[in-house]
Each structure stands twice: as C-alpha cells, then as structure tokens.
Design an enzyme around this catalytic site. Structure first.
Site, PDB file in Angstrom:
ATOM      1  N   HIS A 183      -3.546   4.748   4.631  1.00  0.00           N
ATOM      2  CA  HIS A 183      -4.658   3.787   4.642  1.00  0.00           C
ATOM      3  C   HIS A 183      -5.875   4.391   3.929  1.00  0.00           C
ATOM      4  O   HIS A 183      -6.457   3.793   3.038  1.00  0.00           O
ATOM      5  CB  HIS A 183      -4.994   3.404   6.088  1.00  0.00           C
ATOM      6  CG  HIS A 183      -6.253   2.607   6.200  1.00  0.00           C
ATOM      7  ND1 HIS A 183      -6.346   1.317   5.743  1.00  0.00           N
ATOM      8  CD2 HIS A 183      -7.484   2.934   6.677  1.00  0.00           C
ATOM      9  CE1 HIS A 183      -7.591   0.864   5.949  1.00  0.00           C
ATOM     10  NE2 HIS A 183      -8.285   1.835   6.509  1.00  0.00           N
TER      11      HIS A 183
ATOM     12  N   TYR B  14       3.498   5.833  11.489  1.00  0.00           N
ATOM     13  CA  TYR B  14       3.785   4.461  11.924  1.00  0.00           C
ATOM     14  C   TYR B  14       4.653   3.662  10.960  1.00  0.00           C
ATOM     15  O   TYR B  14       4.944   2.509  11.212  1.00  0.00           O
ATOM     16  CB  TYR B  14       2.491   3.707  12.230  1.00  0.00           C
ATOM     17  CG  TYR B  14       1.486   3.687  11.084  1.00  0.00           C
ATOM     18  CD1 TYR B  14       1.608   2.783  10.032  1.00  0.00           C
ATOM     19  CD2 TYR B  14       0.425   4.592  11.055  1.00  0.00           C
ATOM     20  CE1 TYR B  14       0.692   2.764   8.981  1.00  0.00           C
ATOM     21  CE2 TYR B  14      -0.496   4.591  10.011  1.00  0.00           C
ATOM     22  CZ  TYR B  14      -0.349   3.676   8.984  1.00  0.00           C
ATOM     23  OH  TYR B  14      -1.243   3.675   7.947  1.00  0.00           O
TER      24      TYR B  14
ATOM     25  N   ARG C 241       0.862  -1.183   0.000  1.00  0.00           N
ATOM     26  CA  ARG C 241       0.000   0.000   0.000  1.00  0.00           C
ATOM     27  C   ARG C 241       0.894   1.227   0.000  1.00  0.00           C
ATOM     28  O   ARG C 241       1.459   1.594   1.011  1.00  0.00           O
ATOM     29  CB  ARG C 241      -0.884  -0.027   1.255  1.00  0.00           C
ATOM     30  CG  ARG C 241      -2.045   0.946   1.220  1.00  0.00           C
ATOM     31  CD  ARG C 241      -2.636   1.122   2.615  1.00  0.00           C
ATOM     32  NE  ARG C 241      -1.809   2.005   3.411  1.00  0.00           N
ATOM     33  CZ  ARG C 241      -1.656   1.929   4.746  1.00  0.00           C
ATOM     34  NH1 ARG C 241      -2.271   1.013   5.440  1.00  0.00           N
ATOM     35  NH2 ARG C 241      -0.883   2.796   5.384  1.00  0.00           N
TER      36      ARG C 241
HETATM   37  C1  LIG Z   1     -15.519  -5.535  10.892  1.00  0.00           C
HETATM   38  C2  LIG Z   1     -14.601  -4.378  10.874  1.00  0.00           C
HETATM   39  N1  LIG Z   1     -13.694  -4.223  11.859  1.00  0.00           N
HETATM   40  C3  LIG Z   1     -12.841  -3.172  11.842  1.00  0.00           C
HETATM   41  C4  LIG Z   1     -12.905  -2.255  10.831  1.00  0.00           C
HETATM   42  C5  LIG Z   1     -11.940  -1.075  10.819  1.00  0.00           C
HETATM   43  N2  LIG Z   1     -10.984  -1.239   9.737  1.00  0.00           N
HETATM   44  C6  LIG Z   1     -11.107  -0.551   8.597  1.00  0.00           C
HETATM   45  S1  LIG Z   1      -9.897  -0.930   7.517  1.00  0.00           S
HETATM   46  C7  LIG Z   1      -9.175  -2.011   8.580  1.00  0.00           C
HETATM   47  C8  LIG Z   1      -7.919  -2.752   8.204  1.00  0.00           C
HETATM   48  C9  LIG Z   1      -8.096  -3.699   7.077  1.00  0.00           C
HETATM   49  O1  LIG Z   1      -6.863  -4.148   6.600  1.00  0.00           O
HETATM   50  P1  LIG Z   1      -6.745  -5.089   5.364  1.00  0.00           P
HETATM   51  O2  LIG Z   1      -7.790  -6.145   5.418  1.00  0.00           O
HETATM   52  O3  LIG Z   1      -5.340  -5.525   5.256  1.00  0.00           O
HETATM   53  O4  LIG Z   1      -7.148  -4.141   4.123  1.00  0.00           O
HETATM   54  P2  LIG Z   1      -6.373  -2.851   3.573  1.00  0.00           P
HETATM   55  O5  LIG Z   1      -6.990  -1.658   4.241  1.00  0.00           O
HETATM   56  O6  LIG Z   1      -4.938  -3.009   3.848  1.00  0.00           O
HETATM   57  O7  LIG Z   1      -6.664  -2.810   2.108  1.00  0.00           O
HETATM   58  C10 LIG Z   1      -9.882  -2.063   9.775  1.00  0.00           C
HETATM   59  C11 LIG Z   1      -9.504  -2.904  10.915  1.00  0.00           C
HETATM   60  C12 LIG Z   1     -13.872  -2.444   9.818  1.00  0.00           C
HETATM   61  N3  LIG Z   1     -13.992  -1.631   8.778  1.00  0.00           N
HETATM   62  N4  LIG Z   1     -14.690  -3.531   9.856  1.00  0.00           N
END
Ligand SMILES: Cc1ncc(C[n+]2csc(CCOP(=O)(O)OP(=O)(O)O)c2C)c(N)n1
Ligand SMILES: [Mg+2]
Length: 371
Positions: A276, A285, A272
C-alpha cells in the site's frame, strides 16, 4: 474481481410488478493481456509516435517508483505510495486531458502527475515531507494530492461548478480509489455532478485493495461504475491496464463533459503491484500467487509487446529508454537531496490565517521564536 450474485428470488417478479428502469454498465478493452487487439482500435493506437510517447511516460514513472522506494528504505524519503502496475490508467486519463483542465487526485497518481508536467523533483520534495513540492511550476491549477480519502471528489464537483458558472470549456478530472468510492463524499459528488450536469469525470481506480481490505469486502455492488447510475450519470468499466482503452474512454468522457454533456464515472480495473505504501507489508494479507497472476496483466509489458509486434520498438530502443529514464531520475534525486529542508515553523505559519494562542505557544517551543 468477485461478482456477488443478486438474490435469484428477487428477480422473479410478481404479476403486479414491472421493471421500473433498467441500466447497463458497458466494459471496454482494446488491448488484451497478450497484447492482441480486440476489435477496431481508435485512430491514435495506429500512430507509433503517440503510442511510444505513452510508453515512455509509463516507463519513466515505473523507474521513478522503484527509486522512490529505495530512497525511503535508506531514510532519504518519507512514506511513499507505489504506483507500479497502475501506469496505464494514470497516463491514460492525463493524456486525454487538455492543459487547461484541472486534475484532482489521490496519492499514487505519479504517472498522471508526471504527464501533466509535475517534475520528478517536485514529487520527491512532496514525498520527502516538504509541502512546497505541491507548488507545481507547470500545472498551476492542478490540486495537491488528497491524502484524506475521497476529499478531492466534492472539490472536483466544486471546480467543475466554477467552470460551468464562468462558462469556461474546461473539465475537472478526479481520480480516486476503489476504497474511496465507498465514501459518502463520492456519492454526494456524483449526485451534485448529475443534478447540476457538471463538467467532471470521476476515474475510480479499482486496484483491488484499500490497504488490506480486498475489493469484495468493501461493497456488495457488482461493479463500482454502477454507482454512477444513482446520480443519473453514465458509468463505464474499462480494462485499466489497457492504455488504449484508458486514453480513449477518458477522452470520450472528457470531451462529453467539455461540450456540456455532463459527468461520467469510469471504473478502471487494475492492480496494486506493490505494498500500500512503504509503511505496509502486503505479504501479510495477500497471497503471492495473486500478485504473480497480476503481473501477467502488467500494463507496461502489454504496451511494449504491442509496440514490438508492430516493429515500432526494438531491444536497443528499450535499453536506451531505460538508461535515459535512470539518468533523469538520478539527476532529480541529486537535486532533491541538495534542497534545504523546510522550516519547522511553516506548519504553524501556513495552517491558520491567525494562529490560535495555544499554537502560538507551541510554535515558540518548536522554533525558538524564529521564522
Ligand atoms: C478520510 C480517510 N480515512 C481513512 C484514511 C486511511 N487510509 C489511507 S489509504 C486508505 C485506503 C484507500 O484505498 P483506495 O481508495 O482503494 O486507494 P488505494 O490506496 O488503493 O490507491 C485508507 C482507508 C484516510 N487517509 N483518509
Ligand atoms: Mg484501492
């Protein structure tokens, strides 16, 4: 990625023990970071038209991404998740799908959505806070992006189960993040996909981060692909910044699923490049060196160099492409900015079939009673 070594002692078997089962996780790469071919590439990689089409799609997505961030920064778009750096895997799996297949993805999959026929205006509308942006004119049956992490995985298993019951030769393709692969929803979906031999492909986009949590702090598993093994389905890891590997391996898995061979988990290693979302500041971080090292693996530059090395792409072609992508994006932005905003009443009207009384009151407060 940091591999966590297994406890050495656990590998020394006492005499009474033998190996109950053994598994391997293959890794596939055709185009290395210096744009050199590793081994024999698939047929499509020798076709300039195909490769240029993939490059064009990846470039449009990159240019859209920068514009979307700029719109958010100037108050003209809501929170937006950048997909820069992840174009190869997105365009890879989307281009390996048939039009009749169904895509269920997380947010950050604009490269795949654009390939499937979602328009720039629809993307802007959705990220501008208007749910009608998910009412795709072209991929009618593709799901709206799933913001609740991993929630699209059981849905993908469900869609695949429907295809199987109806005896339709279609495949559900589910893209989710490394973080999502730590969730129960994902394991449950893999289990179902295995035991029911469902036509579904899970593409785990391992971009190194779940917001601020690095991959190695999420799971002690050496690869994310190996999670497939527990569900009795194959798992494979690929260089997710290599468009050839992305399209080829996803194509193989989709083909196998379509012909009754069941599900696959593909772990695509990528990075990425941006924050985020626009609500994040990744410099808090992660070190700049990490990001600059990742840029050396950039999927777009890698494919551009591949094309240029074969005299399929010139500086002039590049300039023309950038100008035409900018024009497309600018005209979509102009159209988006002219769209009337959604009615605040919509959030009440489309959530429940019958609005609970407490919300009826809130609705009146909010809208003054108007629709
Ligand atoms: C069920 C749920 N828990 C927590 C969140 C908060 N949240 C948003 S993005 C994220 C991280 C996701 O990481 P990843 O699956 O690696 O996807 P990326 O953002 O790296 O594409 C979290 C924990 C959420 N959206 N949904
Ligand atoms: Mg991630």
């Amino acid at each position: 990625m940091v591999a966590i070594p297994l406890n050495e002692k656990a590998l020394k078997l006492p005499e009474q023990e033998r190996i109950a089962a053994e598994f391997e996780i293959p890794y596939r790469q055709y185009l290395d970071p210096s744009a050199q071919l590793v081994g024999e590439p698939p047929e499509f990689a020798r076709n300039p038209d195909t490769m240029i089409t993939l490059y064009r799609a990846m470039t449009l997505s990159r240019i859209f991404d920068a514009k979307a961030i700029a719109l958010q920064r100037t108050g003209q778009l809501g929170t937006y998740p950048s997909s820069s750096g992840q174009e190869a895997i997105g365009v890879g799996y989307a281009s390996a799908m048939a039009a009749c297949d169904v895509m269920l993805t997380t947010y950050r999959e604009q490269p795949a959505q654009l390939w499937r026929g979602v328009t720039l205006v629809e993307l802007l509308r959705f990220w501008g806070g208007d749910e009608r942006g998910s009412d795709f004119a072209v991929p009618r049956e593709d799901f709206p992006v799933a913001v609740p992490i991993a929630s699209q995985a059981p849905q993908a298993a469900g869609v695949a189960a429907a295809f199987k019951l109806r005896k339709e030769p279609r495949v559900a393709v589910c893209a989710l993040g490394d973080g999502a692969s730590s969730k129960g929803d994902f394991y449950e979906s893999i289990n179902l996909a295995g035991v029911w031999r469902l036509p579904v492909v899970f593409v785990v986009i391992n971009n190194g981060w779940a917001i601020s949590l690095p991959r190695e702090k999420q799971t002690a598993a050496e690869t994310l692909a190996q999670k497939a093994i527990a569900g009795g389905i194959p798992g494979i890891q690929i260089d997710g910044n290599d468009i050839i590997a992305a399209r080829q391996v996803c194509g193989e898995a989709i083909g196998r699923a379509r012909s009754g061979g069941g599900a696959t988990v593909i772990e695509a290693i990528t990075f990425r490049m941006g924050d985020h979302t626009t609500a994040d500041d990744a410099s808090r971080y992660r070190k700049e060196e990490l990001v600059s090292a990742a840029w050396k693996l950039d999927p777009l530059a890698r494919l551009r160099n591949y094309l240029a090395n074969r005299q399929w792409w010139t500086k002039g072609d590049e300039e023309q492409l950038i100008a035409s992508c900018r024009e497309q994006v600018e005209s979509a932005v102009a159209e988006y900015l002219k769209l009337p905003p959604p009615s605040p009443g919509d959030m009440f009207d489309y959530l429940f079939e019958t609005l609970p009384p407490a919300l009826e009151w809130q609705r009146k407060q909010f809208t003054g009673g108007s629709r």
